[in-house]
Design a protein around this motif. Sequence first.
Motif, short mmCIF file in Angstrom:
data_model
loop_
_atom_site.label_atom_id
_atom_site.label_comp_id
_atom_site.label_asym_id
_atom_site.label_seq_id
_atom_site.Cartn_x
_atom_site.Cartn_y
_atom_site.Cartn_z
N TRP A 1 52.62 20.66 47.77
CA TRP A 1 52.18 20.74 49.21
C TRP A 1 53.46 20.97 50.07
CZ3 TRP A 1 47.91 22.74 50.71
CH2 TRP A 1 46.73 22.35 49.68
N GLN A 2 54.54 20.63 49.35
CA GLN A 2 55.90 20.82 50.13
C GLN A 2 56.25 22.26 49.91
OE1 GLN A 2 59.06 18.07 49.59
NE2 GLN A 2 57.47 16.43 49.15
N ARG A 3 56.09 22.77 48.79
CA ARG A 3 56.29 24.30 48.17
C ARG A 3 55.49 25.14 49.24
NH1 ARG A 3 55.96 23.88 43.36
NH2 ARG A 3 53.90 24.30 42.66
N ARG A 4 54.18 24.84 49.32
CA ARG A 4 53.23 25.74 50.29
C ARG A 4 53.84 25.69 51.64
NH1 ARG A 4 48.70 22.99 46.55
NH2 ARG A 4 48.93 24.44 44.82
N ALA A 5 54.19 24.58 52.02
CA ALA A 5 54.81 24.43 53.60
C ALA A 5 56.22 25.46 53.53
CB ALA A 5 55.13 23.08 53.65
N PHE A 6 56.97 25.20 52.42
CA PHE A 6 58.29 26.25 52.61
C PHE A 6 57.95 27.70 52.71
CE2 PHE A 6 61.86 27.89 51.09
CZ PHE A 6 62.94 27.22 51.24
N SER B 1 55.54 13.64 55.13
CA SER B 1 56.37 13.60 56.27
C SER B 1 57.36 14.97 55.78
CB SER B 1 57.43 12.55 56.27
OG SER B 1 56.75 11.37 56.69
N ARG B 2 57.70 14.98 54.69
CA ARG B 2 58.54 16.35 54.44
C ARG B 2 57.60 17.40 54.55
NH1 ARG B 2 62.53 15.46 49.07
NH2 ARG B 2 64.07 14.66 50.34
N ARG B 3 56.60 17.61 54.28
CA ARG B 3 55.68 18.77 54.44
C ARG B 3 55.64 19.45 56.03
NH1 ARG B 3 50.06 19.00 54.83
NH2 ARG B 3 50.03 17.09 54.31
N LYS B 4 55.44 18.25 56.81
CA LYS B 4 55.52 18.40 58.29
C LYS B 4 56.89 18.97 58.64
CE LYS B 4 51.38 17.64 59.18
NZ LYS B 4 50.24 18.73 59.71
N ILE B 5 57.98 18.10 58.36
CA ILE B 5 59.20 18.55 58.55
C ILE B 5 59.70 20.11 58.15
CG2 ILE B 5 61.68 18.12 58.26
CD1 ILE B 5 60.90 15.14 57.86
N ILE B 6 59.16 20.31 57.05
CA ILE B 6 59.45 21.78 56.45
C ILE B 6 58.99 22.83 57.76
CG2 ILE B 6 59.10 23.27 55.01
CD1 ILE B 6 59.22 21.42 52.87
N LEU B 7 57.53 22.59 57.99
CA LEU B 7 57.01 23.45 59.00
C LEU B 7 57.57 23.36 60.44
CD1 LEU B 7 53.42 22.53 58.12
CD2 LEU B 7 54.48 24.68 57.35
N ALA B 8 58.13 22.22 60.58
CA ALA B 8 58.87 22.24 61.93
C ALA B 8 60.15 22.99 62.16
CB ALA B 8 59.20 20.77 62.28
#
Length: 200
Positions: free
Chosen positions: A158-163, A128-135
Amino acid sequence: MQEEIDSLNLLAILQEQIDSESAESKIVGFVLRRMAQLQNTDALDLVLENIDKLYTSFRHIFVYLNELDLNESQKESVSEKLIIILDDSIVGHLEYHRMWLFHTFSNGQGWNIDKLATFYNEYFDDTSRRKIILALGQANQQSWFKTRKRSIMQMPNWQRRAFLAAAKCLPGDEASHWYRSILPRLDVLEVDVVKWAMSR
């Protein structure tokens, strides 16, 4: 004319599935794939308002939604329905379903993302957090990234990569200067993400 007839028939089939005791995912998927090919939005409200009955077809619904070329008004309306689903529907409590929902918000611009930062603080699962970061990046929420870029190394991988991918929304040269400053601390995959972001 034939496409209009096809659409009416498809909607009737979809309504039959909703009215049945147990909707068949294969049939719902077929109907929605065809409506996506026709770029027909007639089923949009129907499936979103009956999402609890169609929960086994959740992926089909969101593939259909993400393949439609929606205008700004339609995106506004869909955004409101998606937030209601997230807050109130039984399907909004499952990580897999949230992934598809937040993916929609990261699919281009024009979505109502007023609550996205709040959702980031509510949901702690990585997906969820990864998708939210991308959004948030798609929505050009620069201030959100400005306040968090110094703590990026504390994020899960994976959150870091999305960021890193989404932070390209930072203004002017700020993104490129920041990317260069953290490159020595990144792994090989993260370096590739930065290269992709800087080329955009």
